[in-house]
Scaffold this motif. Structure first.
Motif, PDB file in Angstrom:
ATOM      1  N   ASN A 133       0.765  -1.200  -0.015  1.00  0.00           N
ATOM      2  CA  ASN A 133       0.058  -0.270  -0.001  1.00  0.00           C
ATOM      3  C   ASN A 133       0.991   1.287   0.050  1.00  0.00           C
ATOM      4  OD1 ASN A 133       0.753  -0.135   2.509  1.00  0.00           O
ATOM      5  ND2 ASN A 133      -0.877  -0.100   3.664  1.00  0.00           N
ATOM      6  N   GLY A 134       0.213   2.484  -0.074  1.00  0.00           N
ATOM      7  CA  GLY A 134       1.004   3.666  -0.060  1.00  0.00           C
ATOM      8  C   GLY A 134       1.243   4.333   1.173  1.00  0.00           C
ATOM      9  N   THR A 139      -3.773   6.238   0.525  1.00  0.00           N
ATOM     10  CA  THR A 139      -3.529   5.063  -0.406  1.00  0.00           C
ATOM     11  C   THR A 139      -3.266   4.004   0.453  1.00  0.00           C
ATOM     12  OG1 THR A 139      -1.213   6.017  -0.564  1.00  0.00           O
ATOM     13  CG2 THR A 139      -2.550   6.604  -2.405  1.00  0.00           C
TER      14      THR A 139
END
Length: 145
Positions: A133-134, A139
């Motif tokens: 994931n970010g 995100t």
């Protein structure tokens, strides 16, 4: 070599789209190996020498990297540091050094909790590395792509 598959996979992200995850896994399975078998055999031999006290093991790198940090200059700087450290150890301790770089591929990070609480009280997914994931709050949903 597949006995680990029988063990529970703890600290894994939970993906919303299981079908998309399975497609990604199949795609990775089709890719060629990153490391040659001969390199693995050589490393095992060197690690055995470390275990016997015949060599010193030096491992360096980040806990988790971001894709944006995977540049020639950044990697070269980290390799340079490892080389400098190993030369100092070899010279000072008079023992050969085995260098292992944990870099240019550490894009995932295990977490003991799926969520973290921000200072403003919001509950968000824990950052698990760019492979999952970010780092930005917006995100954080785990994405197998």
């Amino acid at each position: 070599p597949h006995s680990w598959r029988k063990l529970p996979a703890k600290q894994q992200p939970k993906y919303e789209n299981e079908e998309e995850l399975l497609k990604c896994i199949e795609e990775v399975k089709r890719l060629p190996p990153i490391v040659a078998t001969t390199e693995i055999d050589k490393l095992q031999s060197l690690l055995a020498e470390c275990a016997r006290g015949e060599r010193f093991l030096l491992q360096g790198g980040d806990c988790a990297e971001q894709f944006s940090d995977c540049t020639w200059d950044t990697i070269a700087a980290k390799v340079k540091i490892l080389l400098q450290m190993s030369f100092a150890i070899t010279y000072g301790a008079r023992i050969p050094t085995v260098r292992i770089g944990r870099l240019a591929g550490q894009f995932a990070k295990p977490r003991s909790s799926d969520f973290e609480i921000l200072s403003d009280g919001r509950k968000v997914f824990s950052y698990r590395g760019d492979n999952v994931n970010g780092s930005d709050i917006d995100t954080r949903n785990p994405d197998p792509k």
